[in-house]
Scaffold this active site. Structure first.
Site, PDB file in Angstrom:
ATOM      1  N   GLY A   1     -10.368  33.388  11.616  1.00  0.00           N
ATOM      2  CA  GLY A   1      -9.134  32.619  11.737  1.00  0.00           C
ATOM      3  C   GLY A   1      -9.113  31.279  11.024  1.00  0.00           C
ATOM      4  N   LYS A   2      -9.835  31.182   9.885  1.00  0.00           N
ATOM      5  CA  LYS A   2      -9.866  29.909   9.147  1.00  0.00           C
ATOM      6  C   LYS A   2      -8.498  29.497   8.644  1.00  0.00           C
ATOM      7  CE  LYS A   2     -12.382  31.250   5.921  1.00  0.00           C
ATOM      8  NZ  LYS A   2     -12.391  32.610   6.411  1.00  0.00           N
ATOM      9  N   SER A   3      -7.857  30.437   7.920  1.00  0.00           N
ATOM     10  CA  SER A   3      -6.567  30.091   7.336  1.00  0.00           C
ATOM     11  C   SER A   3      -5.566  29.763   8.429  1.00  0.00           C
ATOM     12  CB  SER A   3      -6.062  31.236   6.470  1.00  0.00           C
ATOM     13  OG  SER A   3      -6.971  31.486   5.425  1.00  0.00           O
TER      14      SER A   3
ATOM     15  N   ASP B   1     -10.661  25.268   1.865  1.00  0.00           N
ATOM     16  CA  ASP B   1     -10.688  26.507   2.644  1.00  0.00           C
ATOM     17  C   ASP B   1     -11.358  27.571   1.800  1.00  0.00           C
ATOM     18  OD1 ASP B   1     -10.199  28.436   4.576  1.00  0.00           O
ATOM     19  OD2 ASP B   1      -8.287  28.991   3.685  1.00  0.00           O
TER      20      ASP B   1
ATOM     21  N   PRO C   1     -13.106  31.517   1.311  1.00  0.00           N
ATOM     22  CA  PRO C   1     -12.967  32.877   1.801  1.00  0.00           C
ATOM     23  C   PRO C   1     -14.205  33.375   2.535  1.00  0.00           C
ATOM     24  CG  PRO C   1     -13.251  32.842  -0.578  1.00  0.00           C
ATOM     25  CD  PRO C   1     -13.126  31.431  -0.138  1.00  0.00           C
TER      26      PRO C   1
ATOM     27  N   LYS D   1     -10.782  31.794  19.234  1.00  0.00           N
ATOM     28  CA  LYS D   1     -10.291  33.009  19.900  1.00  0.00           C
ATOM     29  C   LYS D   1     -10.671  33.046  21.381  1.00  0.00           C
ATOM     30  CE  LYS D   1      -9.834  35.649  15.697  1.00  0.00           C
ATOM     31  NZ  LYS D   1      -9.720  36.966  15.089  1.00  0.00           N
TER      32      LYS D   1
ATOM     33  N   LEU E   1     -29.990  48.034 -34.265  1.00  0.00           N
ATOM     34  CA  LEU E   1     -30.269  49.136 -33.350  1.00  0.00           C
ATOM     35  C   LEU E   1     -31.585  49.818 -33.691  1.00  0.00           C
ATOM     36  CD1 LEU E   1     -26.725  50.772 -33.288  1.00  0.00           C
ATOM     37  CD2 LEU E   1     -27.787  49.423 -31.462  1.00  0.00           C
TER      38      LEU E   1
ATOM     39  N   SER F   1     -33.986  43.130 -30.509  1.00  0.00           N
ATOM     40  CA  SER F   1     -33.483  41.846 -29.980  1.00  0.00           C
ATOM     41  C   SER F   1     -31.968  41.872 -29.754  1.00  0.00           C
ATOM     42  CB  SER F   1     -33.888  40.685 -30.888  1.00  0.00           C
ATOM     43  OG  SER F   1     -33.603  40.946 -32.240  1.00  0.00           O
TER      44      SER F   1
END
Lengths: 591, 295
Positions: A15-17, A89, A91, A145, A427, A500
Site C-alpha cells: 500500500g505504498k502508493s 516512491d 516500486p 493494513k 569471426l 575478440s
C-alpha cells in the site's frame, strides 16, 4: 521551513502508493482537477471497485496505469506548515533494487511499509538492508493494513518486536513503529480513536519532527565544479560545500598545497561562511592551480585522494558487471576509467575491490554521502550501469610507477622501428590467422622485430583456465591486451589474431598502448561465408548444439566502428589482404 | 538553510554540472514565471560571469503581446543572446489554433519548431523549466533527461539518477534536456519570485482585461486575429500559466501582487495546468507529446 526528503518502500501490495495518495489528500494537496481526473481514472482502470484508487495518482506513465504496476521512481511533493517534503516512491516488484537504491540515494529518512497480517517478510528485511546500505539512519516502520486485523495491539507489538530484533544489526539511529491503515487514514495524519493504546507520533508528526542532519562539526569540504573567469581580474572556483562549513579566511588544503579562502562570492554579496549544501564561488588567497573535480577543505584534515578502494557496488543494468572490463566512473566532479574484480548481475549488491585509472579525492560513504559515492557508466552506450559506495581506500595514491633507464625510446633507437599492436578481429574462420601469418612473414623478411599472438595457441597456455562465457572472453582479451602492451614496451610489432568480439575490450587494448601504437584490422567476412569455409568444423558443431557460446551463432560479435584497416575477404586474396595491412603500417610510420 | 535555499543550491549545482560537461548548452526560454526563475538561477550559478549560453524562444506568433515585450526587454537588460525560432513551415502555412486545432497547432509550432532549432544550432544540452509537480509523467522524468538523435524520450529506459551524480554523456547528435526546477512546486516558484523580487510578465497579476468564454474557459482577446461572434466582456482576471493566448485560460482573481498570488495559491483548489487547453486533449497526452520531443 525546512526540506525533508524521504523514501517509501514496501512489497507489491503493502500500500505504498495508497499511503502517498493519502498524505497528499489529507494535507489538502490534491487539487480539484486532479481529484476529478482521479475519480474518472479510478472508475476506468482502478482496482478498488470504483472507489478512489490513490495508486493511480503516483503511477504516471501510461504503461503503469494500463498494467496496474509502478515501473519507476516517482517523486511527489507536499508541504505542511512545518516542512516541505520530497517523497521518492519506489516500486515493489522485481526491479525494485535498482529503483530503491536510486530513491534512497537522496533520502534523509525512510518509511518502510509492511502488511501487519504478513509480518516481517524477507522482502521487508531486504528493503531495510538497502535503506541501511544507502546510509539512511532514520526509519519509520509503518505497520499497515491493521484495519484488516481489528487494530490488534498484540499483532502490532509482535511485528514491531520482530523488526527491532532483525534491525539491531543495521546502521539505524532510530526506528519508530506506527500502527496504521493507509486506506482508512488511521495514524497517517491525525491520531485515531481506533488505536487508543498507541501513544507515539502519527506518520506525519514523525516526518515533521525527524532530524536528519549530519554532523555540523565535520571538516569543511568544497567541490570545484567550474572555474569562473569572467575577465582577467577575477578567478573564482564555482562549486558546492559538501561537508562542514566553509569560512572566509579559513586555511584550506588542496592536494599537496595549502592556501586560504579570500572570498566567498554570491550574486547577493560576499558571505562570511557557507554551510554544507551551499552553492557558492570561492576566491583563494594564492594563485594556486585548481580545476574542475578538485576538492579543497580544512587544512587540519585535508581531503585525501586514492585510486583503489573497497566499495559496495549495486548493479543497475541488464548486462551484468564483467570483471576486468573497462568502465567509467563519475565521482564528485571527475569521470575516470574504472574496473572491478567480481561479476554482478542486475539488482545484485556486492563488496569488491575497485580501481580507478587516476587518483580521485574522496571520503568514505559513511562520513560523506556526496564524496563517497560514485556511478559506473558504460564506455560505449554511455548508460548508467552501476552505483558504488566507498568503504575505505586500499592503498595511498602515492605508490608511483618505477622509472627505468632503458625505456621504449631507447628500444626504438636500437631496433630502428617503432613498436605497434596489429589487432586482427573477426569471426571464427574469417581468415585472421592466415593473414597475420603472411603479414609477419613480410615484416620478418624486412628485419622488423615481430611476434604473433594467436587465439588458439594462447588458450593452450596462459589462458587455459578460461572458457567461452562473456566473463571469460573479457578476461581472455584483457590478459592478451596486457601481454601485447608489454611486448610493445619491449619494442616489438605484435600481431594479435583473436576473434575478440566485444568493442569494449578492443578499446581497452587500444588504451593500454600509446597513440599510433595500435592498428585495428577488421577481417570482415560475412557469417555465411565464414560458415561455408568452416576450416575447423566448428560451425557445424555449434549448429548441432555441441558448442555453446559460439561467436556469430549464439554469442554476439560487435564489429569495429572505425578500424584502421577493413579487409573484405570476399574480394581480397589472403596475400592482397596482408599487403593492405603492411601498406597501412607504412603510412602509420611503423615500418 | 530553509527549503528555498536548498532548492536554489540544488538548481545552481545542476546548472554548473551541465555547463561544465557540455559543448553547446542553451536555455529554453518560454517567458513564463518558471523561465524567469530559471534565468535568475542561471545568473546566480555563474556570477560574476554571465550565463555562458544563449536563450532560445520557440515562438508560435500566437503568444501574448506582453510576453514578447517582456522577453525582448529581459534579454536586452541582461545582455544575453536571444535566439527566436519560428517554424518556417508553420509561417508559410499560416498554422493557427482556430483553423488547425490546438493539438496540431502545438505539435507543428512548438514540438517540430523546437526540434528544428536544436538541430540547426546543434545544442547538446537544453535547460528547461519543467517541474515534476506539473503532471504525472513529469514526476518520473530525470533531472538530466536523455534524448535520442531523433529527440525522443523513452520513459521505460531512463538512466538511473543517483545522489548528485548526473550522467551527462551523449554520442554525437544525442542530447540532454536538463530540468533544474524538477523538485520545485508552483508555490515554491512564487515564494522564490517574492523573496528574490524576480520580474515576471504583468499578465500574472490581476487587471481588467477583455475576455470571451470558450467552452467554459476564459480566453483573453489579445489582438484582432481572434474570430469573434460576441462583444468581449471586461473582467478582473489574471493568468496562472502563459502560452498561446487563444489556448490559455484566465482565472478570475483580485491578486495584484506576488504576495497576494501566494495567498491565493495557498487557498487554491485547482492546479495551474487546468487552464491549459492542450493538456486535456486526451488522457496521457503530456507523456505522448514528450516522447515526441515536446518540452
Amino acid at each position: 521551513m525546512e526540506l525533508l526528503r524521504f523514501i517509501t518502500c514496501g512489497s507489491v501490495d503493502d500500500g505504498k502508493s495508497t499511503l502517498i495518495g493519502r498524505l497528499l489528500y489529507e494535507s489538502k494537496l490534491l487539487y480539484a482537477d486532479h481529484l476529478a481526473a482521479l475519480e474518472a481514472d479510478s472508475r476506468r482502470v482502478g482496482t478498488r471497485g470504483g472507489e478512489l484508487d490513490f495508486a493511480l495518482l503516483v503511477d504516471g506513465l501510461a504503461a503503469e496505469r494500463e498494467q496496474g504496476i509502478t515501473i519507476d521512481v516517482a517523486y511527489r511533493f507536499f508541504a505542511t506548515e512545518a516542512r516541505r517534503f520530497i517523497v521518492a516512491d519506489t516500486p515493489g516488484h522485481e526491479q525494485y533494487t535498482r529503483n530503491m537504491v536510486t530513491g534512497a540515494s537522496t533520502a534523509d529518512a525512510a518509511v518502510l511499509l509492511l502488511d501487519a497480517r504478513k509480518g516481517v517478510l524477507s522482502q521487508t528485511r531486504r528493503h531495510a538492508r538497502i535503506v541501511s546500505l544507502l546510509g539512511i539512519r532514520h526509519v519509520v516502520l509503518a505497520v499497515n493494513k491493521l484495519d484488516l486485523a481489528d487494530y490488534s495491539r498484540e499483532l502490532f507489538d509482535e511485528v514491531s518486536a520482530s523488526f527491532a530484533e532483525f534491525a539491531a544489526d543495521l546502521d539505524f539511529a532510530e526506528i519508530t513503529c506506527v500502527p496504521m491503515s493507509a486506506t482508512e487514514g488511521v495514524n497517517v495524519v491525525g491520531r485515531s480513536e481506533l488505536t487508543p493504546w498507541y501513544v507515539g507520533p502519527t506518520l506525519l508528526q514523525w516526518l515533521e519532527s525527524v532530524d536528519p542532519h549530519t554532523r555540523r562539526d565535520a571538516a569543511s569540504r568544497f567541490l570545484v565544479q567550474w572555474v569562473n573567469r569572467p575577465d582577467a581580474t577575477f578567478r573564482g572556483l564555482s562549486g558546492r560545500v559538501l561537508g562542514g562549513t566553509l569560512r572566509r579566511g579559513e586555511t584550506v588544503g588542496l592536494g599537496n598545497r595549502t592556501t586560504s579562502v579570500a572570498r566567498i562570492v554570491t550574486m547577493d554579496g560576499d558571505l562570511d561562511e557557507a554551510p554544507a549544501g551551499s552553492s557558492v564561488t570561492v576566491v583563494l588567497a594564492d594563485d594556486v592551480d585548481a580545476s574542475r573535480g578538485d576538492v579543497l577543505g580544512d587544512a587540519q584534515d585535508p581531503p585525501r585522494s586514492a585510486d583503489s578502494f573497497q566499495a559496495r557496488l549495486v548493479w543497475l543494468h541488464e548486462n551484468g558487471l564483467l570483471p576486468g572490463r573497462q568502465y567509467l566512473a563519475k565521482i564528485g566532479a571527475r569521470t575516470v576509467g574504472f574496473t572491478a574484480t567480481k561479476a554482478l548481475a542486475l539488482n545484485e549488491i556486492g563488496v569488491d575491490n575497485v580501481h580507478f585509472d587516476a587518483p580521485v579525492p574522496f571520503e568514505t560513504y559513511r562520513a560523506n554521502r556526496d564524496l563517497g559515492s560514485f556511478v559506473v557508466l558504460d564506455r560505449l552506450s554511455n548508460a548508467t550501469v552501476g552505483a558504488g559506495m566507498i568503504d575505505f581506500a586500499l592503498r595511498p595514491a602515492n605508490v608511483r610507477w618505477q622509472t627505468l633507464t632503458v625505456d621504449k625510446q631507447a628500444r626504438i633507437a636500437r631496433n630502428g622501428h617503432r613498436p605497434c599492436v596489429v589487432w586482427l578481429t573477426g569471426l571464427s574462420g574469417a581468415g585472421k590467422s592466415t593473414i597475420a601469418d603472411l603479414v609477419e612473414k613480410v615484416l620478418h623478411a624486412e628485419g622488423r622485430h615481430t611476434f604473433l599472438l594467436d587465439g588458439d595457441n594462447v588458450r593452450h597456455g596462459l589462458n587455459s583456465d578460461l572458457g567461452f562465457t562473456d566473463a571469460d572472453r573479457v578476461e581472455n582479451i584483457r590478459r592478451i591486451a596486457e601481454v601485447a602492451a608489454l611486448m610493445v614496451d619491449a619494442g616489438l610489432i605484435v600481431l594479435v589474431s583473436f576473434i575478440s568480439p566485444f568493442r569494449a575490450e578492443r578499446a581497452l587494448a587500444r588504451d593500454l598502448v600509446g597513440e599510433n601504437e595500435f592498428c585495428e584490422v577488421f577481417v570482415d567476412t560475412p557469417l555465411a561465408v565464414a560458415e561455408a569455409r568452416d576450416p575447423k568444423g566448428l560451425y557445424r558443431k555449434a549448429r548441432r548444439g555441441e558448442l555453446a557460446n559460439f561467436t556469430g551463432i549464439d554469442s554476439p560479435y560487435e564489429p569495429p566502428l572505425e578500424p584502421e584497416v577493413r579487409l573484405d575477404t570476399t574480394t581480397l586474396s589472403p596475400q592482397a589482404a596482408a599487403d593492405a595491412v603492411v601498406a597501412r603500417l607504412r603510412t602509420l610510420g611503423v615500418c | 538553510m530553509n527549503h528555498l535555499d536548498q532548492l536554489e543550491a540544488d538548481s545552481i549545482d545542476i546548472f554548473r554540472e551541465a555547463v561544465a560537461e557540455s559543448e553547446r548548452p542553451v536555455l529554453l526560454y518560454s517567458i513564463g514565471k518558471d523561465s524567469s526563475v530559471l534565468l535568475h538561477l542561471a545568473r546566480k550559478a555563474f556570477y560574476p560571469s554571465k550565463p555562458p549560453f544563449p536563450l532560445l524562444h520557440v515562438d508560435t506568433t500566437w503568444k501574448f503581446r506582453e510576453m514578447i515585450e517582456f522577453r525582448d526587454a529581459t534579454a536586452a537588460s541582461l545582455g544575453l543572446e536571444l535566439i527566436v525560432h519560428r517554424n518556417p513551415d508553420c509561417v508559410a502555412a499560416g498554422i493557427n489554433p482556430f483553423d488547425h486545432g490546438s493539438a496540431r497547432h502545438t505539435d507543428l509550432w512548438k514540438t517540430q519548431g523546437l526540434r528544428q532549432a536544436l538541430d540547426e544550432h546543434r545544442f547538446d544540452v537544453a535547460f528547461g523549466g519543467a517541474r515534476r509537480d506539473e503532471e504525472a509523467s513529469r514526476a518520473k522524468e530525470r533531472v538530466f533527461s536523455f534524448r535520442t538523435a531523433q529527440h525522443q524520450w523513452d520513459p521505460k529506459n531512463q538512466r538511473p539518477e543517483l545522489w548528485r551524480l548526473y550522467n551527462t554523456r551523449v554520442a554525437p547528435g544525442e542530447s540532454i534536456r536538463v530540468f533544474p526546477l524538477s523538485n520545485w512546486t508552483e508555490l515554491d516558484v512564487w515564494r522564490y519570485v517574492e523573496r528574490e523580487r524576480i520580474p515576471v510578465v504583468p499578465l500574472y497579476f490581476a487587471a481588467v482585461r477583455p475576455v470571451v468564454d470558450r467552452d467554459g474557459t476564459l480566453i483573453m482577446v489579445d489582438d484582432d486575429r481572434m474570430p469573434l461572434h460576441e462583444e468581449p466582456r471586461h473582467e478582473l482576471i489574471r493568468f496562472r500559466t502563459l502560452g498561446c493566448y487563444p489556448l490559455t485560460g484566465a482565472v478570475r482573481s483580485e491578486a495584484r501582487t506576488v504576495a497576494e498570488i501566494v495567498e491565493e495559491m495557498r487557498a487554491a483548489t485547482t492546479s495551474e495546468r487546468q487552464g491549459r487547453v492542450i493538456d486535456h486533449d486526451q488522457s496521457g497526452s503530456m507523456e505522448r507529446k514528450k516522447r515526441e520531443g515536446y518540452f
